[in-house]
Design an enzyme around this catalytic site. Structure first.
Site: not given
Length: 227
Positions: A188, A96, A159
């Protein structure tokens, strides 16, 4: 459909998260134990703990997410790539990476694209790659632009947030990001996700992964404090 999610089907959406700087080895062991027991998709931890988590989770089917360029996203592309490669070598299965928000807001879209693409290439065939947009710092137009850049640069997910201030996941942002990237890319939701009702709404809006530290409480139908 999402309001019918229960048990393992619901748990599979979660990156069970612990990113506090004061987290200890025993905290990481507890996180991994909870992830195994609940069959979460991954644990999400700081890079230092990746090799430890890899030992704890070996053979369980639970993946390991770690964060790169965290939490500001303003480190160099070289360092982000090096971090990603090191984390993957230590056992990370998902990366991430924080978007360079300042570059985006400066209109340096090609630089942002190159930053994402370089990390995506380092992850290709080795780890899932997500990009944290930090949506609380962006206008809707910037959220759409950032999502499109990430898609074209080869990221697997976009995300919402780091969870370190600047707001968190909202249904409106998830819907906006889903529309921007289309059906084939992951989205996400993370930051301030603490109860089942919110999770189901986020999934309905297009989230395919949920980042939360309150995962155990949420899948049990309750709520909790945390990331």
């Amino acid at each position: 459909m999402s309001n019918e999610l229960t048990g393992a089907a619901l748990a599979a959406y979660f990156d069970h998260t612990l990113l506090k700087p004061e987290a200890t080895f025993s905290d990481i062991v507890k996180l991994c134990t909870e992830a195994k027991q609940n069959k979460f998709a991954t644990v999400c931890i700081n890079p230092y703990w990746v090799s430890e988590a890899a030992e704890q989770l070996q053979g369980t089917g639970v993946g390991i997410t770690t964060v790169i360029g965290f939490p500001l996203g303003a480190s160099s592309t070289f360092s982000k790539v090096a971090e990603a490669r090191d984390a993957i070598a230590a056992g990370a299965t998902e990366i991430d990476m924080v978007l360079n928000v300042g570059a985006l807001k400066s209109g340096r879209f090609e630089a942002v694209s190159q930053d994402v693409r370089a990390v995506a290439e380092a992850c290709k065939g080795r780890a899932v790659m997500k990009v944290i947009l930090e949506v609380g710092l962006l206008t809707d137009e910037e959220k759409v632009k950032a999502s499109a850049i990430c898609k074209h640069a080869g990221a697997d997910f976009v995300k919402t947030s780091t969870g370190f201030g600047h707001g968190g996941a909202t249904v409106a942002d998830i819907a906006l990001m889903r529309e921007a990237v289309g059906p084939e890319m992951g989205v996400k939701a993370s930051g301030g996700v603490r109860d089942l009702e919110t999770v189901l709404k986020l999934i309905e809006a297009g989230a395919t992964r949920i980042g939360a530290s309150a995962s155990v409480a949420i899948v049990s139908g309750g709520s909790g404090e945390g990331y």
